[in-house]
Scaffold this active site. Structure first.
Site, short mmCIF file in Angstrom:
data_model
loop_
_atom_site.label_atom_id
_atom_site.label_comp_id
_atom_site.label_asym_id
_atom_site.label_seq_id
_atom_site.Cartn_x
_atom_site.Cartn_y
_atom_site.Cartn_z
N TRP A 103 108.22 -13.56 142.90
CA TRP A 103 108.00 -12.51 143.90
C TRP A 103 108.94 -12.69 145.08
O TRP A 103 109.51 -11.72 145.58
CB TRP A 103 106.54 -12.47 144.34
N ASP A 173 104.80 -12.35 152.39
CA ASP A 173 104.15 -11.63 151.29
C ASP A 173 102.89 -12.42 150.95
O ASP A 173 102.95 -13.48 150.33
CB ASP A 173 105.09 -11.55 150.09
N LYS A 197 94.91 -7.74 144.44
CA LYS A 197 94.62 -9.12 144.05
C LYS A 197 93.30 -9.56 144.67
O LYS A 197 92.40 -9.99 143.98
CB LYS A 197 95.75 -10.06 144.47
C1 LIG Z 1 101.37 -8.65 142.62
C2 LIG Z 1 102.33 -9.13 143.63
C3 LIG Z 1 103.38 -8.32 144.10
C4 LIG Z 1 103.64 -6.94 143.58
O1 LIG Z 1 102.70 -6.06 144.04
P1 LIG Z 1 102.78 -4.49 143.72
O2 LIG Z 1 101.68 -3.96 144.57
O3 LIG Z 1 102.58 -4.32 142.25
O4 LIG Z 1 104.12 -4.00 144.15
C5 LIG Z 1 104.21 -8.84 145.07
N1 LIG Z 1 104.04 -10.08 145.56
C6 LIG Z 1 103.05 -10.89 145.11
C7 LIG Z 1 102.91 -12.27 145.69
C8 LIG Z 1 102.17 -10.44 144.14
O5 LIG Z 1 101.19 -11.25 143.69
#
Ligand SMILES: *Cc1c(COP(=O)(O)O)cnc(C)c1O
Length: 362
Positions: A103, A173, A197
């Protein structure tokens, strides 16, 4: 009622049962409104209340200081990979990224298209099985910000505290460990998290941004990508993802009033992760964790079996036993048990029993 399985999916992921039941009960008509949340205008007083309560509950959970805006956006965490540099990386400037998994790499790749970016640290050499030591992080003191990924969902490595950023605004993030523990928001310039999540269903992305970082996007920035514009309009420059925001609001209330806040949920998350890591560590090497011990994630537990054949059989038999979603991401292989806030301890205990049995029979 249809029986539920234990859902170890990395995302979209398990939601609290009480939230699902309340949403089901109120889906036909919101109490006092006479319309479903799926039908109500985003400009109505009813929706105003939904979004302002969601924000207030999130502010209370994370003790978000007053000089931060809370936004409910669309486009997933992935759109933030672009929105962050569009808004925070000035022409001629540079930004630093710590890469601890796919990511972070994704965020870095998108930012590179928009400006100058530097790798401040990377653990790619060992397939992202660890976090960089403080001495390995090489900061540019002139950088516009330092970006990191607090929990790398695929590899299962998680920062237990923020990397040292000096005077640089920290951008994080936090998609896969958002509201899984207390965080000192005042240490950050910007936090973003896809809801699916830990916070709710797919469809909204939560951004928490310090006010002095707003208004820096170039004039050519599309209105939908400009934090200042989105903040000025209370996340309602256009039609927001009403249903997703509504469910996030119920999850925040669940965390506050049923769980008792982020300290409590952290304690529960630690217990669940401990049970699973203990099972891995006491298996005489039959199960092997991917992440190094001091970097292990409380949210995504990644591990291997002695062979790919055994891994396939494990996943098949576990699924049949009501333990769903355990297949690991192809870049790590093996298994991944995602045990977010709403994942019940009973499911972790059932998995551990299953692991014992499987190992004894193998
Ligand atoms: C799932 C995830 C993403 C991507 O998220 P989307 O909403 O599908 O764009 C980005 N960063 C992390 C750490 C994730 O777990």
């Amino acid at each position: 009622m249809t029986e539920r399985v234990f859902n170890f999916s990395a995302g979209p992921a398990v939601l609290p049962e009480s939230v699902l039941l309340q949403a089901q009960r109120d889906l036909f008509a919101l109490p006092g409104v006479g319309m479903s949340i799926l039908e109500v205008s985003h400009r109505s007083a009813a929706f105003e209340q939904v979004i302002s309560e969601a924000e207030a509950d999130l502010r209370a959970l994370l003790a978000i200081p007053d000089n931060y805006k809370v936004l409910f956006l669309q486009g997933g965490a992935s759109l933030q990979f672009s929105m962050v540099p569009i808004n925070l990386l000035p022409a001629g400037g540079s930004a630093d990224y710590i890469l601890t998994g796919s990511w972070g790499q994704g965020a870095f790749k998108e930012a590179k298209k928009l400006g100058s970016v530097r790798e401040a640290a990377s653990t790619a050499a060992t397939n992202f099985d660890r976090l960089p030591a403080p001495g390995e992080i090489n900061l540019d003191p002139q950088a516009a910000y330092l970006h990191f990924t607090s929990n790398e969902t695929i590899f299962g490595v998680e920062f237990q505290e923020e990397p040292v950023a000096g005077d640089l605004p920290l951008v994080c993030d936090m998609s896969s460990d958002f509201i899984s523990r207390p965080v000192d928001v005042s240490r950050y310039g910007l936090i973003y998290a896809g809801a699916q999540k830990n916070a709710g269903p797919a469809g909204t992305t939560i951004v928490i941004v310090r006010e002095d970082l707003l208004g820096k996007a170039p004039a050519s920035t599309p209105a939908m990508l400009d934090y200042q514009n989105l903040a000025k309009n209370g996340s309602m420059y256009n039609t927001p993802p009403c249903f997703s925001i509504y469910i996030c609001g119920l999850v925040f209330k669940w965390l506050r009033h049923e769980i008792g806040g982020l300290d409590k949920v952290l304690a529960l998350n630690r217990e669940k992760a401990q049970i699973l890591y203990d099972a891995i560590d006491s298996s005489d090497g039959y199960y092997r964790g991917h992440a190094q011990k001091d970097c292990r994630s409380l949210m995504n537990v990644t591990f291997r079996l002695p062979s790919e054949d055994l891994e396939k059989r494990f996943i098949k038999e576990a699924t049949a036993a009501g333990l769903d979603g355990l297949k690991g991401h192809r870049s790590v292989g093996g298994l991944r048990a995602s045990i977010y806030n709403a994942f019940p301890r009973a499911g972790v205990e059932k998995l551990v029993d299953f692991m014992e049995d499987f190992r004894r029979k193998a």
